[in-house]
Scaffold this motif. Structure first.
Motif, short mmCIF file in Angstrom:
data_model
loop_
_atom_site.label_atom_id
_atom_site.label_comp_id
_atom_site.label_asym_id
_atom_site.label_seq_id
_atom_site.Cartn_x
_atom_site.Cartn_y
_atom_site.Cartn_z
N PRO A 12 -22.93 6.12 74.19
CA PRO A 12 -24.36 5.78 74.39
C PRO A 12 -25.27 6.85 73.83
N THR A 13 -26.38 6.42 73.26
CA THR A 13 -27.37 7.35 72.73
C THR A 13 -28.18 7.96 73.88
N ASP B 158 -22.94 -1.03 63.67
CA ASP B 158 -22.41 0.28 64.07
C ASP B 158 -23.03 1.39 63.23
N ALA B 159 -23.20 1.14 61.94
CA ALA B 159 -23.80 2.14 61.07
C ALA B 159 -25.24 2.42 61.48
N ASP B 160 -25.96 1.35 61.85
CA ASP B 160 -27.34 1.53 62.28
C ASP B 160 -27.41 2.32 63.58
N SER B 161 -26.47 2.04 64.51
CA SER B 161 -26.42 2.78 65.76
C SER B 161 -26.11 4.25 65.52
N ALA B 162 -25.22 4.52 64.56
CA ALA B 162 -24.88 5.91 64.24
C ALA B 162 -26.08 6.65 63.69
N ARG B 163 -26.82 6.00 62.81
CA ARG B 163 -28.03 6.64 62.25
C ARG B 163 -29.05 6.93 63.34
#
Length: 316
Positions: free
Chosen positions: A280-281, A77-82
């Protein structure tokens, strides 16, 4: 002191390689540093996470086993947020990690990925090919952003947001080098039960659907071979090892396979899935748009070989 992402990363490294030395090497720190951070994590959580006295190297305690899936998800989740924030501020290009079953990789995703890369060459693409059930687990763990999965008849996992995109028939594949398994263009499960069957490994929804159809008909299947990936199943059928129940998408470009439909018919629904709790990004939305546009164009033209219907998402 609070739990940190660094501590969780060190914990995962030890859990994955079962060695403090190799774990430290994998995260690029000295072993004493990794050991101190892991001990601090255990102190913060109030439980020992790793049994350091095991003969074959460090193993997870029950507390460590409970933390493991949560730690993987938190770091994902942290990687997706970054990644999402970096896309918005323009610090770097986006990334999309896509999963699909082998038949969908061959029949749909290969062309979609080509079109998407042509339209968005700056976005990094990663592809995972697996059975539908493992793909759903990868989505839940944050290891994938999107996946083409099979929507079960029992209902959709509430943890996932799904967009149905295809309805596909399952048919019997047999080798064209041998006589047709029936004198008609169709066959029943009872007739199929008299043939030697090749089925893929566990994790493939088509395997479970096939075996359930046999159970519902009160027929005991005769197995030639169990296990293997879809491509291996198709090759064994082509070689005459047995017949197999497969998605209609796989018959395209395989002249050595004969398609015989089942009666009553077996269908499955394919959906584009993502985790429902994550926004979604930009890259994920772009991929979804490319997929739906590709399918719409295909549906307006010649469509797919076999009995495959493109579904129009609700509200579009």
């Amino acid at each position: 002191m609070d739990v940190t992402f660094t501590q969780l990363a060190y914990f995962l490294a030890v859990a994955d390689v079962r060695s403090f030395t190799r774990a430290a090497e994998s995260v690029g720190v000295a072993q004493p540093t990794l050991s101190r951070q892991l001990k601090a994590l255990e102190t913060e959580l109030g439980a020992e996470l790793v049994d350091r006295g095991a003969r074959d190297g460090p193993v997870l305690t029950p507390a460590g086993e409970a933390l493991l899936p949560l730690a993987r998800r938190m770091l994902a989740d942290a990687d997706s947020a970054r990644t999402a924030v970096a896309e918005i501020v323009g610090l770097r290009s986006g990334r999309v990690r896509v999963g699909a079953t082998p038949s969908l990789c061959i029949g749909v995703l290969a062309d979609v990925l080509r079109v998407f890369h042509e339209q968005h060459p700056e976005i990094h693409l990663e592809l995972a090919e697996d059975g539908s059930q493992p793909l759903v687990r990868s989505l839940a763990r944050g290891e994938l952003d999107l996946a083409l999965v099979i929507v079960p008849s029992t209902g959709v996992d509430p943890a996932l947001h799904t967009t149905p995109v295809l309805r596909e028939r399952l048919s019997v594949a047999s080798p064209t080098s041998e006589r047709s398994p029936t004198s008609r263009a169709s066959m029943s499960i009872r007739e199929l039960g008299r043939r030697s069957l090749v089925v893929p490994r566990r994790g493939y929804d088509v395997r479970e659907t096939t075996l359930q159809a046999f159970a519902d008909a009160g027929v005991e299947p005769r197995f030639a071979v169990e296990g293997g990936e879809m491509d291996a199943v198709l090759r064994m059928v082509e070689a005459g090892t047995g017949v197999a129940v497969v998605p209609d998408l796989v018959f395209a470009g395989r002249p050595r396979l004969r398609r015989t439909v089942l009666t009553p018919p077996l269908f499955r629904t394919v959906a584009l899935a993502r985790r429902a709790d994550l926004t979604p990004t930009h890259a994920m939305r772009a991929f979804r748009a490319t997929l739906l546009s590709f399918l719409a164009v295909l549906s307006a033209g010649d469509g797919f070989a076999g009995d495959v219907q493109v579904l129009r998402p609700a509200g579009e």
